[in-house]
Design an enzyme around this catalytic site. Structure first.
Site, PDB file in Angstrom:
ATOM      1  N   ASN B  80      60.131  25.709  97.605  1.00  0.00           N
ATOM      2  CA  ASN B  80      60.704  25.538  96.267  1.00  0.00           C
ATOM      3  C   ASN B  80      61.409  26.803  95.750  1.00  0.00           C
ATOM      4  OD1 ASN B  80      57.675  24.105  96.221  1.00  0.00           O
ATOM      5  ND2 ASN B  80      59.423  22.765  95.852  1.00  0.00           N
ATOM      6  N   ILE B  87      64.059  29.544  91.570  1.00  0.00           N
ATOM      7  CA  ILE B  87      62.810  28.785  91.632  1.00  0.00           C
ATOM      8  C   ILE B  87      63.032  27.370  91.122  1.00  0.00           C
ATOM      9  CG2 ILE B  87      60.405  28.749  90.880  1.00  0.00           C
ATOM     10  CD1 ILE B  87      60.973  31.790  90.078  1.00  0.00           C
ATOM     11  N   CYS B  88      62.519  26.392  91.887  1.00  0.00           N
ATOM     12  CA  CYS B  88      62.590  25.014  91.409  1.00  0.00           C
ATOM     13  C   CYS B  88      61.259  24.677  90.761  1.00  0.00           C
ATOM     14  CB  CYS B  88      62.860  24.076  92.583  1.00  0.00           C
ATOM     15  SG  CYS B  88      62.869  22.352  92.071  1.00  0.00           S
ATOM     16  N   LEU B  89      61.242  24.701  89.452  1.00  0.00           N
ATOM     17  CA  LEU B  89      60.001  24.463  88.719  1.00  0.00           C
ATOM     18  C   LEU B  89      60.364  23.723  87.438  1.00  0.00           C
ATOM     19  CD1 LEU B  89      56.970  25.178  88.818  1.00  0.00           C
ATOM     20  CD2 LEU B  89      57.500  27.242  87.534  1.00  0.00           C
TER      21      LEU B  89
END
Lengths: 514, 153
Positions: B80, B87-89
């Site tokens: 991620n 950041i993939c959040l």
């Protein structure tokens, strides 16, 4: 107290003293229904609070078909006479902050009532003069006695259900202990203030709640913080539940229990907080106090219609409406051209102050804003406030009439321009001739049914003005040429200069035509 | 002349210093109070354990109405997190709420290190490896942690 005093006190919070105002302080947290300190309080959509257990029974609501969600099908009749409306069950969540605040008060009071102190408080109940309450007069006044100082004693009889909400108390004086009692009450209140302090901060601005509004899910924010949150998302910032809050928060009642409690307990903090917010919203105490909208070109005396959808500009317009309804309109500097001392900033540094004549909010949170150009200005310095630009600006004024006349006389006296020198020819025209050139052009174009002079356009901008100072602004508003070209009108200092610019446009259009 | 720093940012910064979160630190720059040097320790029991990851965090002008901008500076092998450290959040994107704060966001990032989610990848290659050969992927993540995220000095 005179009427004037009452009015002036409204703007500043008035605190309550722990000893002298013990009765009033306790009343702030008493439930109007059961008269005990609020337990699991629910702040209703009307802003009043009751214990969850004191809510009337839920009933099926009649004749409701939209929005048809299960939690809205049932409702309660508001027990407050000043409201008296039906509240849907979904809007009766326990008020989280009020609940915590009351828990911390209850905890402190419990500690103090564990053991008897050296002080005794004797309280005689005084029923409010009520014409109907003839029976009450025949009864003997109730006397309560507690082995603690006033504040604790008063809280205790309320907690035991022995102090009706509307009753006042006559404290039977005992001189020997009043000073000790006063000191003890002050200490108890301080303890409460310290423990409550962290509970009553807004989770968005981290300051003590100012004009709190409570969502139907029971979460509370400052009104202004809530409005900003709603600009970005129609979900509760705390629990992400979908908010049934109208985009125009101004009609949503404040949480009056919290307001009264905070004003009474933290009067100085609340007053200075209100003042600080007023300063912060305009970008501090410095000169950077003009909100700037980098978007399009506006002209003095001309209308500009805006569709406001970006959250930062929704905030800006809202603040504008709360203050003087003015903001500066600047054009976006798409080619990054240098702007005087400011360098290649993202906007053109000359702009027009717009006055908001009407703002129509839509249910989706966007709004249609009608403005009227007020005056031209130049940005001297700029910064960013909550995502939008602010600046210190200087008005751009025309030179005096004497100077205007002198310039005209000087230029019209020049020797004739050479054949083909269009600019030179325009320079030598009288101001009146320049205006007539523009007016003639408009008449000719109207005769040819030019699209940009259709009735629909004239309905918005009106007929061409006779005033030579204003004609160019009107002309620029309707003429379909590039904004960068029209922008040249904004820095001008004389009527002649503006008319010469419009004349040069006309000559150019004519030369293209044949 | 500049618009003053919002009280919210001042208070958050103070609380980060006075009540630090174990395994996380965030220090603002002297010349820009909206720019933070962040350090996050890899969570115990994960393939990032023992690693110390540096991140940069920036609070935009309309913070807290919009999420902080945050990125890994230390290279990390994670489905991620992409090569640029992005950041993939969800809470940094659509699920941001102004009631969140720097502290909670950094805790979410630390939790993301403890629970990589290859089903919602940002780094396709890493996510593919994670799904097809998890043991190998975890080994690589350990190696990268030892190689790039071991505390210097």
């Amino acid at each position: 107290m005179s009427r004037d005093e009452t009015l002036s006190e409204k703007s500043t919070a008035v605190g309550l003293a722990p000893y002298e105002d013990a009765r009033a302080l306790v009343r702030l947290i008493q439930c109007t229904q059961c008269s005990r300190p609020l337990r699991q309080p629910v702040t209703l959509p009307c802003g009043n609070a009751v214990c969850r257990a004191c809510l009337p029974d839920f009933h099926e609501r009649a004749n409701i078909s939209y929005p048809d969600v299960p939690a809205r099908r049932r409702g309660v009749m508001c027990p407050f006479p000043d409201c008296g409306r039906e509240h849907p069950a979904s809007d009766c969540g326990v008020d989280v902050i009020l609940s915590k605040a009351l828990d911390s008060i209850a905890g402190i009071m419990a500690e103090h009532t564990m053991s008897a102190s050296m002080i005794t408080t004797i309280m005689e109940e005084i029923r409010l003069d009520d014409t109907e309450a003839l029976d009450a007069d025949s009864e003997k006044p109730k006397i309560n006695k507690r082995p603690w100082s006033r504040l604790v004693a008063t809280y205790d009889i309320a907690a035991k259900g022995q102090l009706p909400y509307e009753c006042d108390i006559n404290y039977i004086h005992s001189t020997s202990t009043s000073d000790t009692g006063r000191a003890m009450d002050a200490a108890v209140l301080q303890e409460i203030l310290d423990s409550m302090h962290r509970e009553v901060d807004c989770q968005i601005c981290y300051n003590v709640l100012l004009d709190p509004v409570t969502t139907f899910c029971g979460h509370t924010l400052c009104r202004k913080c809530m409005a900003r949150a709603v600009d970005h998302s129609l979900h509760c910032p705390m629990c992400r539940r979908s908010l049934a809050i109208p985009p125009v928060l101004s009609r949503h009642p404040s949480n009056c229990t919290l307001i009264n409690l905070l004003n009474a307990m933290y009067p100085e903090t609340m007053t200075s907080r209100a003042e600080a917010v007023a300063t912060e919203e305009t970008g501090g105490e410095g000169e950077l106090n003009t909100p700037l909208f980098v978007c399009t070109l506006g002209f003095p005396h001309q209308p500009t219609l805006l569709r406001v959808f970006e959250p930062r500009y929704r905030l800006m317009i809202r603040r504008c409406l709360e203050s003087n309804r003015e903001f500066g309109m600047l054009m976006y500097n798409r080619y990054g051209e240098p702007q005087g001392d400011l360098g290649p900033v993202h906007f053109y540094h000359y702009g027009t102050m717009l006055y908001v004549t009407n703002a129509q909010p839509f249910p989706d949170g966007t709004s249609l804003v009608e403005t009227q150009g007020a005056y031209r200005f130049r940005v001297k310095a700029h910064d960013v406030l909550d995502g939008y630009s602010i600046g210190s600006v200087e008005r751009v004024e025309d030179v005096s009439l004497a100077e205007e006349e002198r310039l005209e006389a000087e230029e019209t006296a020049l020797p004739p321009a050479e054949e083909g020198d269009v600019a030179g020819h325009i320079d030598r025209m009288s101001t009146q001739e320049l205006l007539e050139l523009g007016q003639d052009f408009v008449r000719r174009m109207q005769g040819r049914s030019a699209i940009w002079l259709r009735q629909r356009v004239l309905d918005i901008y009106g007929q061409p003005p006779d005033d030579a100072a204003l004609f160019p602004y009107w002309f620029a508003s309707v003429l379909p040429i590039s904004d960068e070209e029209k922008y040249k009108l904004l820095p001008t200092r004389t009527v002649r200069e503006r008319l010469k610019i419009t004349a040069s446009w006309i000559r150019r259009i004519e030369s293209q035509r044949w | 002349m500049a618009a003053p720093l919002p009280k919210r940012i001042i208070k958050e910064t103070e609380r980060l210093q006075n009540e630090p979160v174990p395994g996380i630190s965030a220090l603002p720059h002297d010349d820009n109070a909206r720019y933070f040097d962040v350090m996050v320790e890899g969570p115990g029991g994960s393939c990032y354990e023992g690693g110390v990851f540096n991140l940069e965090l920036f609070l935009p002008d309309d913070y807290p109405m919009t999420a902080p901008k945050i990125r890994f500076l230390t290279r990390i092998y994670h489905p991620n997190i992409d090569r640029l450290g992005r950041i993939c959040l969800d809470v940094l994107k659509n699920n941001w709420s102004p009631a969140l704060q720097i502290r909670t966001i950094l805790l979410s990032i630390q939790a993301l290190l403890g629970a990589p989610n290859p089903e919602d990848p940002l780094n396709e290659a890493v996510a593919k490896q994670w799904k097809e050969n998890q043991a190998e992927a975890i080994k690589t993540a350990r190696e990268w942690t030892a190689l790039y995220a071991t505390a210097k000095k």
